[in-house]
Design an enzyme around this catalytic site. Sequence first.
Site, short mmCIF file in Angstrom:
data_model
loop_
_atom_site.label_atom_id
_atom_site.label_comp_id
_atom_site.label_asym_id
_atom_site.label_seq_id
_atom_site.Cartn_x
_atom_site.Cartn_y
_atom_site.Cartn_z
N GLU A 1 2.42 -4.86 -23.19
CA GLU A 1 1.16 -4.32 -22.67
C GLU A 1 1.17 -2.79 -22.61
O GLU A 1 0.16 -2.14 -22.88
CB GLU A 1 0.88 -4.89 -21.28
CG GLU A 1 0.70 -6.40 -21.25
CD GLU A 1 0.89 -6.96 -19.87
OE1 GLU A 1 1.11 -6.17 -18.93
OE2 GLU A 1 0.84 -8.20 -19.72
N HIS B 1 8.14 -9.52 -17.81
CA HIS B 1 7.50 -10.55 -18.62
C HIS B 1 8.01 -11.90 -18.17
O HIS B 1 9.19 -12.05 -17.82
CB HIS B 1 7.82 -10.33 -20.11
CG HIS B 1 6.96 -11.14 -21.03
ND1 HIS B 1 7.27 -12.45 -21.37
CD2 HIS B 1 5.81 -10.84 -21.69
CE1 HIS B 1 6.34 -12.91 -22.20
NE2 HIS B 1 5.45 -11.97 -22.42
#
Length: 384
Positions: free
Chosen positions: A321, A263
């Site tokens: 995700e 991320h």
Amino acid sequence: MSERGAGFVPGLEGVVAAETRLSHVDGAAGELTVAGFPVEELANRATFEEVVYLLWHDALPDAGQLADLREALARRRALPRATLDLLRAAASEGTPPMDALRMAAGTASLRAGDASADGDAAYEEALAVVACLPTIVAAYRLLLDGEEPVDPDPELGHAANYLYMLGGGVPGDGSVRALEAYLATVADHGLNASTFAARVIVSTGSDLVSAVVGALGALKGPLHGGAPGPALDVVFEIGEARRAEPVLREKLGRGERLMGFGHRVYKVRDPRADVLATAAELLYATDGDAALYGLALEVEKTAVALLEEHKPGRNLQTNVEFYTALLLHGLGLPTELFTPTFAVGRVAGWTAHCFEQTERGRLIRPQSEYVGERDRRWLPIEER
């Protein structure tokens, strides 16, 4: 030496552009605070309506306030005929769901025409757009399949209604709780691209519905909201646990990015991944495909280990995700609805940021640094 001055920051990374009480992202510690609550504390307990009220009013609602908000949203869920006509036209062209949602969201202004009880037009717009987004997504999904939309049930809450309108009947408590956890987890996340877009638009004095439409346009971009589907695709491609290492190793060898890992902000594990991992575990224990869940866990473990091998010290952990894809798939949603469903949750934050920005009363107008040519002279066309 570059002509660019020291003030230029590509992508505005690290630039503070707003003060907010809505959420705080601590990437180094792997923490997300939403209106004062650790995301783990909020998402595992709150309903979506409670999260909306918290973001809008900076307090949890009492029983009466919560009932009033639920009733206000229920009265605004049904879509105007013009919205349904637009969705039918989009479905006939096979328009992607995020494009259809962006187009139809603007029609929330049709539902916001009447002033709210206290005469606050922006609050009425916020109610209208929060209420209608799940109805739009669910209706469009059925229209794409050649089916008629399902009318919202005034007796069901926001999350339950969304699952109901997708055509699966009245959902079970486990499915509703899983979706509540997801919507609460993604409701707000600092000054991300779509939230910044919404704040810029509303800072001009434009209306809140326009700001949400702009946010949807930003969310549609694959670098912001479009990655949950591919994260699950890799699990399906692998198919069985013994293939996890060779398939992932081959992908890394080709220089491919493993979707669902790493991320830009979080330098440790994404706290939202932990929340959704718990929600997915509970969902798959009762209503999901246990074999798929077990495979996903094996893929996750293998991916994290291989990423450390290939990119030592980067600490590329599972992000939101990966478990978003697993959870929403377990709820029966097709991958093309993953990003629209993200929007169904994030609109709570978008609208709250619009309220906050409007209170500031300040136009967002940053500077740019000119790096083009200077002192050019005009040439007649015959001399060019």
